[in-house]
Design an enzyme around this catalytic site. Sequence first.
Site, PDB file in Angstrom:
ATOM      1  N   GLU A 272       0.822  -1.214   0.000  1.00  0.00           N
ATOM      2  CA  GLU A 272       0.000   0.000   0.000  1.00  0.00           C
ATOM      3  C   GLU A 272       0.853   1.261   0.000  1.00  0.00           C
ATOM      4  OE1 GLU A 272      -3.117   0.269   2.964  1.00  0.00           O
ATOM      5  OE2 GLU A 272      -4.425  -1.035   1.798  1.00  0.00           O
TER       6      GLU A 272
ATOM      7  N   HIS B  20       8.094 -26.506  -2.102  1.00  0.00           N
ATOM      8  CA  HIS B  20       7.458 -27.629  -2.805  1.00  0.00           C
ATOM      9  C   HIS B  20       6.231 -27.171  -3.587  1.00  0.00           C
ATOM     10  CE1 HIS B  20       9.934 -30.764  -0.792  1.00  0.00           C
ATOM     11  NE2 HIS B  20      10.160 -29.732   0.011  1.00  0.00           N
TER      12      HIS B  20
ATOM     13  N   LYS C  60     -13.962  -0.140  -3.611  1.00  0.00           N
ATOM     14  CA  LYS C  60     -15.067   0.183  -2.694  1.00  0.00           C
ATOM     15  C   LYS C  60     -16.191   0.883  -3.455  1.00  0.00           C
ATOM     16  CE  LYS C  60     -12.244   1.039   1.431  1.00  0.00           C
ATOM     17  NZ  LYS C  60     -11.797   2.087   2.351  1.00  0.00           N
TER      18      LYS C  60
HETATM   19  O1  PA5 Z   1      -3.410   1.104   5.959  1.00  0.00           O
HETATM   20  C1  PA5 Z   1      -4.538   1.550   5.841  1.00  0.00           C
HETATM   21  O2  PA5 Z   1      -4.802   2.750   6.037  1.00  0.00           O
HETATM   22  C2  PA5 Z   1      -5.704   0.634   5.489  1.00  0.00           C
HETATM   23  O3  PA5 Z   1      -5.274  -0.664   5.287  1.00  0.00           O
HETATM   24  C3  PA5 Z   1      -6.736   0.633   6.597  1.00  0.00           C
HETATM   25  O4  PA5 Z   1      -6.143   0.225   7.792  1.00  0.00           O
HETATM   26  C4  PA5 Z   1      -7.893  -0.277   6.257  1.00  0.00           C
HETATM   27  O5  PA5 Z   1      -8.454   0.076   5.029  1.00  0.00           O
HETATM   28  C5  PA5 Z   1      -8.988  -0.203   7.328  1.00  0.00           C
HETATM   29  O6  PA5 Z   1      -9.432   1.104   7.486  1.00  0.00           O
HETATM   30  P1  PA5 Z   1     -10.251   1.543   8.751  1.00  0.00           P
HETATM   31  O7  PA5 Z   1      -9.375   1.420   9.952  1.00  0.00           O
HETATM   32  O8  PA5 Z   1     -10.633   2.972   8.485  1.00  0.00           O
HETATM   33  O9  PA5 Z   1     -11.461   0.650   8.860  1.00  0.00           O
END
Ligand code: PA5
Length: 441
Positions: free
Chosen positions: A297, A318, A432
Amino acid sequence: MVRLDDQHVHSFLDDGALEDLQPQVADAHEAVLNKTGTSSDMLGWRDLLLNPDDALLEDIQATADRLRRDADVLLCLGIGGSYLGARAVISALTPYLASRSAESSPADAPKGQSANPSQPPEVRFAGHHTSGAYLQELLDDLEGQSVFVNVISKSGTTLETALSFRVVREWMDDQFDDPSDRTIITTDKEQGALNALHEAHDFYKKYVIPDDVGGRFSVMTPVGLLPIAAAGIDIHSFFYGAVSACEEISSTEEHDALRYAALRYLLLNDGYDVEALAVLEPKLLDIGRWWQQLFGESEGKDGTGLFPTVAQYTTDLHSIGQYMQQGQRNLIETFLMPEDDPGDLDIPETANDVDGLNYVAGKKMADVTHAAYDGTAQAHADGGVPNVTIWFDEIAPEPIGELLYFFEHAVAVSGYLLDVNPFNQPGVEDYKNEMYERLGR
Ligand code: PA5
């Protein structure tokens, strides 16, 4: 102490490439330290280590102590950065077969109380996908146990987590007289639906996720610390492990975390665009999954970044071992190894050696693991896969804390080297929006 062994990379790099990159690495590192880079208002994950809040650690420990007394299970609801860190640390630091050797069975315990008040609750996870079957089976399995819930969502709007919480709330209402007193929320200080629910239900406890800490950097906030403490892990040592790594890396211009970022950057520029993080201790696999989100990310945007994947050896040798050895040559590999391997099981000798294994008799399983690691690193390098090894002291709270900070700092520097914003994830919104449209939001 976290250490990088890069002996299997040198032959893949042009002479002097690392030295030539050094000024850019130093600039990226300075930008992290001095908050002069992109989205520098999202560097709170460093501030909370540079100015530790011991009162918060104590408060979290007090909540964990109550959970130990009153809960058989802490059900954590969260996704992405709101669960991967806790799961990684708990998987690494709890026994494989964590038997909660029953002092009594849940059926014997007074309704709503823990059957084993001297043992930490089992920490279970939900809210990280949309499987109704999983949630149903999980709730069926929790029937009759003393359950507390920790719902973790910074935005409070993440569908997977919010929907699970709705279902779990209904279930808690049916099961317990005091469902609100069994519910802990971890969220933004004022925004989002969880705060509205807290207004309405007056939950037992609320923990705040700081504005300047993104999900994947939040393992040292209550997001990670409460479930980790609830699992019986020493959060003080874990947190201060990260503090010491942060102080160490912040006080130097040359560190293996920077070297790791630099090597990956050079290899990416040379066309290696997939990185496999390989563990040989299965307990570390979930750290790999946390690392995968952290790097995926943070780097994967603007058409760049290494694709991060995770492998558990020797199991996966494996399955994907053939590809690693002889498939497309766009792979790099990062081994994650504890210096002190917990596998000290002795290999016995047998009188007649019918299975032909006496050649390893007298060694320990850890010796086999080490030979497998060393041999794989050599074979893969010979086969055209540059690889490094990140060594850390042992699988214990403090070294794991150090290790997680090592990666957090490395990815921030790496993002700046790549000229991307390491602290946002705009691409995650696209799925989303498509999903919401189909659901008629
Ligand atoms: O690293 C990030 O910001 C994301 O992976 C969030 O943690 C994830 O989308 C969950 O978001 P939230 O804590 O708002 O539910």
